[in-house]
Design a protein around this motif. Structure first.
Motif, short mmCIF file in Angstrom:
data_model
loop_
_atom_site.label_atom_id
_atom_site.label_comp_id
_atom_site.label_asym_id
_atom_site.label_seq_id
_atom_site.Cartn_x
_atom_site.Cartn_y
_atom_site.Cartn_z
N ASP A 1 0.81 -1.23 0.00
CA ASP A 1 0.00 0.00 0.00
C ASP A 1 0.84 1.27 0.00
OD1 ASP A 1 0.98 -0.45 2.51
OD2 ASP A 1 -0.85 0.15 3.57
N ALA A 2 2.16 1.18 -0.12
CA ALA A 2 3.00 2.37 -0.18
C ALA A 2 4.38 1.98 -0.67
CB ALA A 2 3.10 3.05 1.19
N MET A 3 4.92 2.79 -1.58
CA MET A 3 6.24 2.52 -2.15
C MET A 3 7.18 3.69 -1.89
SD MET A 3 6.32 -0.49 -3.57
CE MET A 3 7.75 -0.33 -4.66
N GLY A 4 8.46 3.38 -1.64
CA GLY A 4 9.48 4.42 -1.52
C GLY A 4 9.24 5.32 -0.33
N LEU A 5 9.57 6.60 -0.48
CA LEU A 5 9.48 7.55 0.62
C LEU A 5 8.05 7.78 1.08
CD1 LEU A 5 12.11 10.29 -0.32
CD2 LEU A 5 12.32 8.42 1.32
N ALA A 6 7.08 7.45 0.23
CA ALA A 6 5.68 7.63 0.63
C ALA A 6 5.37 6.79 1.87
CB ALA A 6 4.75 7.26 -0.52
N ALA A 7 5.93 5.58 1.95
CA ALA A 7 5.70 4.73 3.12
C ALA A 7 6.30 5.38 4.37
CB ALA A 7 6.32 3.35 2.89
N LEU A 8 7.52 5.87 4.26
CA LEU A 8 8.18 6.52 5.39
C LEU A 8 7.41 7.76 5.83
CD1 LEU A 8 10.57 6.92 7.34
CD2 LEU A 8 11.78 8.08 5.46
N GLN A 9 6.99 8.56 4.88
CA GLN A 9 6.30 9.80 5.20
C GLN A 9 4.98 9.54 5.92
OE1 GLN A 9 6.22 11.41 1.27
NE2 GLN A 9 8.23 12.42 1.47
N ARG A 10 4.26 8.50 5.50
CA ARG A 10 3.00 8.17 6.16
C ARG A 10 3.22 7.74 7.61
NH1 ARG A 10 -0.67 4.03 3.06
NH2 ARG A 10 -1.87 4.39 4.99
N VAL A 11 4.23 6.94 7.82
CA VAL A 11 4.52 6.46 9.18
C VAL A 11 4.97 7.62 10.08
CG1 VAL A 11 6.04 4.99 10.55
CG2 VAL A 11 5.03 4.11 8.45
N LEU A 12 5.85 8.46 9.57
CA LEU A 12 6.32 9.60 10.37
C LEU A 12 5.20 10.58 10.66
CD1 LEU A 12 9.80 10.27 8.69
CD2 LEU A 12 9.36 9.20 10.92
N ALA A 13 4.35 10.82 9.66
CA ALA A 13 3.25 11.77 9.85
C ALA A 13 2.28 11.30 10.92
CB ALA A 13 2.51 11.97 8.52
N ALA A 14 2.23 9.99 11.16
CA ALA A 14 1.33 9.44 12.17
C ALA A 14 1.94 9.48 13.57
CB ALA A 14 0.95 8.01 11.82
N GLY A 15 3.14 10.06 13.71
CA GLY A 15 3.78 10.18 15.01
C GLY A 15 4.58 8.97 15.41
N ALA A 16 5.24 8.35 14.45
CA ALA A 16 5.99 7.12 14.73
C ALA A 16 7.19 7.39 15.62
CB ALA A 16 6.46 6.50 13.41
N PRO A 17 7.63 6.38 16.37
CA PRO A 17 8.90 6.45 17.09
C PRO A 17 10.05 6.41 16.08
CG PRO A 17 8.04 4.23 17.18
CD PRO A 17 6.97 5.07 16.51
N PRO A 18 11.31 6.31 16.50
CA PRO A 18 12.41 6.28 15.53
C PRO A 18 12.23 5.17 14.49
CG PRO A 18 13.15 5.59 17.71
CD PRO A 18 11.82 6.22 17.88
#
Length: 405
Positions: free
Chosen positions: A77-94
């Motif tokens: 459901d997400a490729m490349g930086l889009a996956a990282l950006q979605r996780v970080l935007a949700a307030g992910a830990p490191p």
């Protein structure tokens, strides 16, 4: 899928997190074989941990209450930086990116976007993966600590600025006048809306004021600072004493955040002869004439609180003080103190007793006086605090002015 590793009997020989608990690691990987390999690497790397495995970013967003995320960049459901950006935007830990992408730019872009590290699956071994997770978690903890420290320093600086505005140094050149001030913040340690000031005019008149904005918090403190500054400006501008409270009310109405906010105030204008004074009350407790015994001044000229939309002003009440006198202005945080933590409030009678004990020197709370506090008023505030059984709920401010002819 949940996986806990290592086994309980192995925990003592492994390296736990700082608090001794296993690190909670979320593995976001759609390939089951890669997920199994990651868990084996973590176990072999000597890391006390618990893992949760999910296959998609959507699933990952429901499991972010962890210490670290190992994230693949090629998910359904997400490729490349889009996956990282979605996780970080949700307030992910490191987040440590663990992917099969080998391009150098991908790693740089991932770290620039907020990942703690970027590892290529084919180049990772147990020690490297465990070290990357440990470092990522520690870096985030240091970042959080630095952020909290910075915020604390900012709050301390804001409090200092408010203290200077709310609790200024009296400006009185007549060395024969006794002027003392003191302030104690409420139980939470934050400034409220109590404020005071004492200023001598060029003609020798000494004006003293104490006020209390209803409520408690940064907005009330800021409004109190504004009103205190306005009061000193009006005094220095030689505005007649009888007009000052009305002009302060105009400032209050213009600056308050809500229309129901009001302010009580007590103002004293000591004449140059030092034997007479005019008292102005705006819904505030009546000052005390110190003895012993201390007595309440007669509230003959009480006016309404500032900001209350009813008629009436603030008439001057002439006080004939004589050759030697001391007057105490205070805020209602003292009156509202309870006795021994019960329902009974200290009230005016209790405050009179504390004041008399302080003036006579029979109070037994000297140890609670702060080094930078006026000794007399500090003992007075400490006496109220001792009866209350701890820090007062509301702020407490006191101003003492006196003359010994």
């Amino acid at each position: 899928m949940h996986d806990t590793a290592p086994r309980d009997e192995d925990v003592a020989s492994r390296a736990p997190g700082d608090d001794g608990a296993p690190l909670r690691i979320l593995v976001v990987e759609d390939d089951e074989g890669d997920a199994v390999l990651v868990r084996e690497h973590l176990q072999d790397g000597g890391l006390v941990h618990e893992t949760v495995w999910v296959r998609t970013v959507d699933e990952a967003l429901a499991h972010l209450d962890v210490d670290c995320v190992l994230l693949d960049l090629g998910l359904p459901d997400a490729m490349g930086l889009a996956a990282l950006q979605r996780v970080l935007a949700a307030g992910a830990p490191p987040v440590v990116v663990l992917t099969g992408l080998t391009g150098t730019d991908a790693g740089v872009e991932a770290v620039a976007a907020g990942a703690q590290d970027f590892l290529v699956k084919g180049d990772v071994d147990a020690d490297l993966l465990a070290r990357a997770v440990r470092y990522a978690v520690q870096r985030r903890r240091l970042e959080d600590t630095d952020r909290a420290l910075y915020q604390s320093l900012v709050r301390a600086a804001e409090t200092t600025r408010l203290e200077r505005a709310l609790l200024p140094t009296p400006v009185v050149s007549d060395t024969g006048m006794e002027v003392r001030v003191a302030y104690r913040a409420g139980r939470d340690g934050l400034l409220g809306g109590d404020f005071y000031d004492v200023v001598e005019r060029a003609d020798g008149t000494v004006l003293a004021m104490i006020g209390d904005v209803c409520g408690h918090g940064p907005d009330e403190a800021a409004l109190g600072a504004t009103l205190r500054t306005a009061w000193r400006t009006l005094v220095l501008a030689e505005i007649p004493a009888g007009e000052i409270l009305g002009l302060m009310e105009r400032v209050l109405v213009a600056e308050r955040a809500r229309p129901e906010i009001f302010t009580t105030a007590s103002m004293l204008a000591v004449q140059p002869d030092r034997r007479t004074a005019d008292l102005y009350l705006a819904g505030h407790p009546v000052p005390l004439l110190l003895g012993p015994p201390a007595v309440l001044l007669p509230p003959d000229g009480r006016g309404r609180a500032l900001g209350i939309p009813v008629g009436g002003g603030w008439p001057a009440q002439r006080l004939d003080l004589g050759a030697s006198w001391r007057l105490l202005l205070y805020t209602d945080g003292l009156l509202e103190a309870t006795v021994a933590g019960g329902a009974q409030r200290l009230g005016k009678a209790g405050l009179l007793d504390v004041v008399d004990a302080t003036v006579r020197g029979t109070a037994t709370t000297d140890g609670d006086v702060r080094p930078d506090e006026d000794p007399l008023l500090g003992r007075m505030l400490s006496g109220v605090r001792a009866l209350h059984g701890g820090d007062l709920v509301d702020d407490a401010a006191v101003v003492l002015v006196g003359w010994d002819g």
